[in-house]
Design an enzyme around this catalytic site. Sequence first.
Site, mmCIF file in Angstrom:
data_model
loop_
_atom_site.group_PDB
_atom_site.id
_atom_site.type_symbol
_atom_site.label_atom_id
_atom_site.label_comp_id
_atom_site.label_asym_id
_atom_site.label_seq_id
_atom_site.Cartn_x
_atom_site.Cartn_y
_atom_site.Cartn_z
ATOM 1 N N ASP A 27 -5.156 -2.647 4.775
ATOM 2 C CA ASP A 27 -3.800 -3.023 4.363
ATOM 3 C C ASP A 27 -2.773 -2.770 5.462
ATOM 4 O O ASP A 27 -1.578 -2.777 5.208
ATOM 5 C CB ASP A 27 -3.381 -2.257 3.110
ATOM 6 C CG ASP A 27 -3.423 -0.753 3.318
ATOM 7 O OD1 ASP A 27 -3.573 -0.312 4.472
ATOM 8 O OD2 ASP A 27 -3.297 -0.019 2.335
ATOM 9 N N SER A 34 0.806 -1.220 0.000
ATOM 10 C CA SER A 34 0.000 0.000 0.000
ATOM 11 C C SER A 34 0.837 1.267 0.000
ATOM 12 O O SER A 34 0.409 2.300 -0.503
ATOM 13 C CB SER A 34 -0.926 0.020 1.208
ATOM 14 O OG SER A 34 -0.179 -0.075 2.407
ATOM 15 N N HIS A 89 -1.215 3.070 6.500
ATOM 16 C CA HIS A 89 -1.559 4.207 5.653
ATOM 17 C C HIS A 89 -0.813 5.457 6.074
ATOM 18 O O HIS A 89 -1.277 6.168 6.951
ATOM 19 C CB HIS A 89 -3.065 4.532 5.758
ATOM 20 C CG HIS A 89 -3.966 3.530 5.158
ATOM 21 N ND1 HIS A 89 -5.322 3.519 5.400
ATOM 22 C CD2 HIS A 89 -3.742 2.515 4.323
ATOM 23 C CE1 HIS A 89 -5.874 2.529 4.736
ATOM 24 N NE2 HIS A 89 -4.928 1.901 4.078
#
Length: 339
Positions: free
Chosen positions: A246, A81, A249
């Site tokens: 994920d 990510s 971030h």
Amino acid sequence: MTSMSRARVARRIAAGAAYGGGGVGLVGAAAVGLVLTELRLARRHVGNGSSGRVPTAEGVYGHGYDIPGEPPLHLTMLGDSTAAGQGVHRAGQTPGALLASGLAAVAERPVELRNVALPGARSDDLDRQVTLVLSSAFPVPDVCVIMIGANDVTHRMPPTRSVRHLSAAVRRLRTAGAEVVVGTCPDLGTIEPVQQPLRWLARRASRQLAAAQTIGAVEQGGRTVSLGDLLGPEFEANPRELFGPDNYHPSAEGYATAAMAILPTVCAALGLWPADEERPDASRREGFLPVARAAAEAASEAGTEVTAAMPAGPRGPWALLKRRRRRRVPEAEPARPSA
């Protein structure tokens, strides 16, 4: 853990990856139950993250540098990510767009960005991503940036397996003719909402993996940049986004910080950095070290570059450790769609 101890552990992990071993763990087996208990508590405190939308940033950057008959440079992002740019709202805030714009400004040449990174990916997804890159109609990239590792730690992937997949990806890309820069595993021990002892274990596991990744990537002809705790302030400021779908971030500021650290190495890999900055500077504690020692030192200091320097000596391959001056990355302009 001392630098020498980290070097020994990293070398054992990298050797296990190279020779098929799988028994070297990031943390002791007795700690696994404790880690899982703390992780469940951390998830409860941190929250479930935000939407899984990733801005589309692919296209050509640096339109003003168009020269008739001269093709753009090709930059490809691979990884998880953090490489995809999840967690920001505009394409220009993603690390790929920031790196493409910065590279275009340094090279004074357009840069075409492609991104095959997958949010939530672990290192075992790199084989699929590299196949996508090399089997497409696009030219072989001039440079690839891989950002991977956080999900390997949080999902307890054996580090030897993690490094084996990364090394294979770097080898395939280098064999095809692409330069490769790896942003190694960030320091997950910087997360404030996560309590001890998980924070200590997460830091130890992250740094061990980052050092082993460095050995594996450099031995295959790649360069690495340690992300370490560069993103720590962003995790601290945005804890609710940390353990999302994920797991990870960064904010727009976090991605800009990472891009500033990686851009000089991307430019150096393409021969675009000033020649006088390629010589090691003793005042900045730069120099030639056995690759395991360089990897351990880099894992302890974010923004440090390691690249292969000399063939094997009595203590194994040698590497050049550099602490490059970060270059401010220009704000990314809107991308022009690829032709």
